[in-house]
Write a protein that holds these residues in place. Structure first.
Motif, PDB file in Angstrom:
ATOM      1  N   GLY A   1      -3.573   0.679  -3.547  1.00  0.00           N
ATOM      2  CA  GLY A   1      -2.836  -0.577  -3.669  1.00  0.00           C
ATOM      3  C   GLY A   1      -1.821  -0.424  -4.794  1.00  0.00           C
TER       4      GLY A   1
ATOM      5  N   ALA B   1      -8.000   4.109  -5.930  1.00  0.00           N
ATOM      6  CA  ALA B   1      -7.638   4.518  -4.565  1.00  0.00           C
ATOM      7  C   ALA B   1      -8.887   4.840  -3.765  1.00  0.00           C
ATOM      8  CB  ALA B   1      -6.715   5.738  -4.592  1.00  0.00           C
TER       9      ALA B   1
ATOM     10  N   VAL C   1      -9.703  13.524   7.047  1.00  0.00           N
ATOM     11  CA  VAL C   1      -9.425  12.762   8.278  1.00  0.00           C
ATOM     12  C   VAL C   1     -10.543  12.986   9.303  1.00  0.00           C
ATOM     13  CG1 VAL C   1      -7.792  12.385  10.166  1.00  0.00           C
ATOM     14  CG2 VAL C   1      -6.939  12.962   7.867  1.00  0.00           C
TER      15      VAL C   1
ATOM     16  N   THR D   1     -12.180   8.389   7.694  1.00  0.00           N
ATOM     17  CA  THR D   1     -12.332   9.660   6.971  1.00  0.00           C
ATOM     18  C   THR D   1     -13.816  10.013   6.861  1.00  0.00           C
ATOM     19  OG1 THR D   1     -12.151   8.359   4.928  1.00  0.00           O
ATOM     20  CG2 THR D   1     -10.212   9.640   5.574  1.00  0.00           C
TER      21      THR D   1
ATOM     22  N   GLN E   1       0.836  -1.193   0.000  1.00  0.00           N
ATOM     23  CA  GLN E   1       0.000   0.000   0.000  1.00  0.00           C
ATOM     24  C   GLN E   1       0.873   1.245   0.000  1.00  0.00           C
ATOM     25  OE1 GLN E   1      -2.635   0.758   3.300  1.00  0.00           O
ATOM     26  NE2 GLN E   1      -4.370   1.130   1.940  1.00  0.00           N
TER      27      GLN E   1
HETATM   28  C1  2NL Z   1      -8.118   2.305   0.170  1.00  0.00           C
HETATM   29  C2  2NL Z   1      -8.460   3.391   1.125  1.00  0.00           C
HETATM   30  C3  2NL Z   1      -7.571   5.047   2.509  1.00  0.00           C
HETATM   31  C4  2NL Z   1      -6.821   6.398   4.299  1.00  0.00           C
HETATM   32  C5  2NL Z   1      -6.673   5.297   3.491  1.00  0.00           C
HETATM   33  C6  2NL Z   1      -6.061   7.309   6.443  1.00  0.00           C
HETATM   34  C7  2NL Z   1      -5.079   7.244   7.380  1.00  0.00           C
HETATM   35  C8  2NL Z   1      -5.220   7.987   8.528  1.00  0.00           C
HETATM   36  C9  2NL Z   1      -6.295   8.765   8.718  1.00  0.00           C
HETATM   37  C10 2NL Z   1      -7.253   8.783   7.745  1.00  0.00           C
HETATM   38 CL1  2NL Z   1      -4.019   7.900   9.718  1.00  0.00          CL
HETATM   39  N1  2NL Z   1      -7.143   8.067   6.626  1.00  0.00           N
HETATM   40  N2  2NL Z   1      -5.909   6.579   5.314  1.00  0.00           N
HETATM   41  C11 2NL Z   1      -7.877   7.256   4.079  1.00  0.00           C
HETATM   42  C12 2NL Z   1      -8.790   6.979   3.076  1.00  0.00           C
HETATM   43  C13 2NL Z   1      -8.634   5.870   2.281  1.00  0.00           C
HETATM   44  O1  2NL Z   1      -7.359   3.939   1.734  1.00  0.00           O
HETATM   45  O2  2NL Z   1      -8.972   1.807  -0.501  1.00  0.00           O
HETATM   46  N3  2NL Z   1      -6.860   1.908   0.080  1.00  0.00           N
HETATM   47  C14 2NL Z   1      -6.425   0.897  -0.809  1.00  0.00           C
END
Ligand code: 2NL
Length: 351
Positions: free
Chosen positions: A322, A294, A299, A264, A221
């Protein structure tokens, strides 16, 4: 002894001496070949002597034959020596060398040695990192073995959230698990420094998935986190749209589709116009014209509270992708398992 035998023995002695002197003087492939023709060829004096011996009386033939055989051995040894010297000089195996050194063209370019290639995931990560480095994002790393607080609790997952189940998450024991995303690293970054900040976090993640063309229990990731004052969803959208154009080309369109993540609010799935059909609809995009690349969002205030940031003062956006999925789209790879099989026929094609 007959005059004939006497003459033949003298001829043998003289021929041996001449052959020795000739071999000593034979430098180069052409000279070696000339020596062979002169001393061992069909019309050589050596062959003549053989015929003369055949004409001798039977009782003299044995003595002449003996001397003739000795001459033959000596000439063969001389020829061996000449060929052996050539083999050594050309660096080819003894006796196998037929190459004329005059035919070797030392001005031809050499054979380029294979120097290796970047793994496609590494090459893709370098592109992603270059884009965010230009926007002032640093890079943070953290442990692959995590605890419930950093991987789930601090990220606003409720206690009974299904992601915590052993069906989805790989546990080491009651307290330790393999991180299912790199978000716990951002939690560690926020707990160790005050805002503002901007980081990307690349790394290996683990989920209890059965492998198929689009799933693998190990994957990579890249997440991003920006915390500052006056940050808007428009900042997030503009940044990711520029990212998509950088990685997939300037014609790339981007679409935010409302979604839900615990960490989020609001949240979105990030889609781009299909890299294969440019939005017309095809097999790769399931006829929709769009590909999900994505997830992202602002946050959640609870996440800020959990790390000790004041959600009234600080705002942030975050996203996660990813890396295998990005690399598959960039390079036209159709099976995630290829990244992890270490088949050099695959890995040598990239970077
Ligand atoms: C996805 C979605 C996401 C985040 C990761 C994140 C991290 C913190 C606070 C808030 Cl510490 N958000 N990360 C936020 C939104 C989406 O990934 O589908 N990833 C493959």
């Amino acid at each position: 002894m007959s005059d004939a035998l006497n003459r033949i023995l003298k001829e043998i002695t003289a021929l041996r001496e001449a052959a020795r002197a000739g071999a000593d003087a034979a430098a180069g492939a052409a000279a070696r070949e000339a020596w062979r023709v002169k001393y061992l060829g069909r019309k050589s004096e050596f062959q003549n002597i053989g015929r003369e011996i055949g004409a001798l009386a039977a009782e003299e033939r044995e003595a002449a034959g003996k001397a003739f055989n000795q001459l033959k051995n000596d000439l063969s040894a001389l020829k061996e020596k000449l060929d052996g010297g050539a083999a050594t000089r050309n660096g080819s195996p003894r006796g196998q060398n037929r190459a004329d050194e005059a035919a070797a063209d030392y001005t031809l370019p050499g054979v380029a040695p294979y120097v290796g290639a970047l793994h496609p995931l590494t090459a893709t990560y370098y592109e992603v990192a270059a884009f965010f480095a230009a926007l002032g994002f640093g890079v943070a790393y953290g442990p692959e073995v995590e605890d419930d607080f950093h991987n789930f609790g601090a990220l606003n997952f409720p206690p009974e959230h299904p992601s915590r189940d052993a069906q989805d998450t790989i546990y080491i024991n009651d307290e330790r698990l393999l991180r299912t995303h790199t978000s716990p690293v951002q939690i560690r970054v926020m707990m160790s420094q005050p805002p503002p900040l901007r980081v990307i976090v690349p790394g290996r993640c683990f989920r209890a998935d059965a492998p198929d063309a689009s799933h693998f229990p190990v994957f990579t990731q890249v997440e991003g986190l920006l915390v500052d004052r006056n940050v808007s969803l428009g900042d997030l959208k503009g940044t990711l749209a520029a990212f998509a154009r950088y990685v997939f080309g300037p014609e790339t369109k981007m679409l935010f589709v409302p979604h839900y993540f615990p960490f989020t609010e609001p949240s979105a799935e990030v889609h781009i116009s299909c890299t294969v059909c440019r939005g017309a609809g095809c097999g790769t995009c399931g006829r929709t014209g769009w590909l999900e690349i994505a997830g992202a969002g602002m946050v959640h205030p609870n996440v800020f509270r959990n790390v000790g940031y004041d959600p009234e003062e600080w705002v942030g956006y975050a996203f996660g992708m990813g890396l295998e999925r990005i690399a598959m789209l960039v390079y036209g790879i159709n099976d995630i398992r290829l990244f992890y099989e270490n088949d050099l026929r695959f890995t040598r094609q990239f970077g």
